[in-house]
Write a protein that holds these residues in place. Structure first.
Motif: not given
Length: 169
Positions: A98, A127, A147
């Motif tokens: 992410t 993430g 995330n």
């Protein structure tokens, strides 16, 4: 490291014992999120797999416009989006997803330079798959976040922002 002069500065505080990350404005904690730090505990040595302590700065911010779940290898998006099916095909991968906030040490001899250099150890805030637990040390040295949380944090950060990683309450 925090200049309380005319301009109040934003910075990040990470508590290893509490497994929390706070966005701070001056000395006031404004937002917080659960994290997962290193299963190997704290330490600065290259190859230790531990989370480094002390003052750091955000060196680089990677993934600003990419979708949640974007998979990174070597700080570059692979074109993949994380899924349980992808995870089953590569169970040995340490998923970096992410967004990436790449840290650099600010304390020569402690977390900057030589065998204790946070930047050369590739220590990130990033993430991780939703199935990975937060609030317990499980990473390989980095600071893992959900995330959606890392996106929220990323959007409030800037390169050069101070980051303090503490192992005491």
């Amino acid at each position: 490291m925090i200049d309380e002069g005319r301009d109040v500065q934003d910075w990040l505080a990470i508590s290893i014992p509490r497994q929390r990350l706070w966005l701070c404005h001056g000395w006031r904690k404004t937002l917080d999120w659960p994290v997962s730090t290193a299963a190997a505990g704290v330490g600065e040595r290259e190859g230790s797999g531990a989370t480094p302590r002390g003052w750091h700065r955000i060196r680089a911010m990677i993934g600003a416009s990419l979708p949640a779940g974007t998979v990174f290898v070597g700080r570059r998006p692979t074109g993949e989006i994380y899924s349980p099916t992808l995870a089953a095909r590569a169970p040995e991968r340490d998923w970096i997803l992410t967004r990436i906030l790449w840290l650099t040490g600010s304390e020569p001899g402690r977390n900057r330079g030589g065998a204790v250099d946070t930047l050369r150890r590739f220590i990130y805030i990033h993430g991780t798959p939703e199935a990975e637990p937060m609030d317990e040390p499980r990473s390989h040295g980095c600071i893992r976040m959900r995330n959606d949380d890392v996106i929220a944090l990323f959007n409030r950060c800037r390169p050069g922002m101070p980051v303090l990683i503490e192992d005491g309450d």
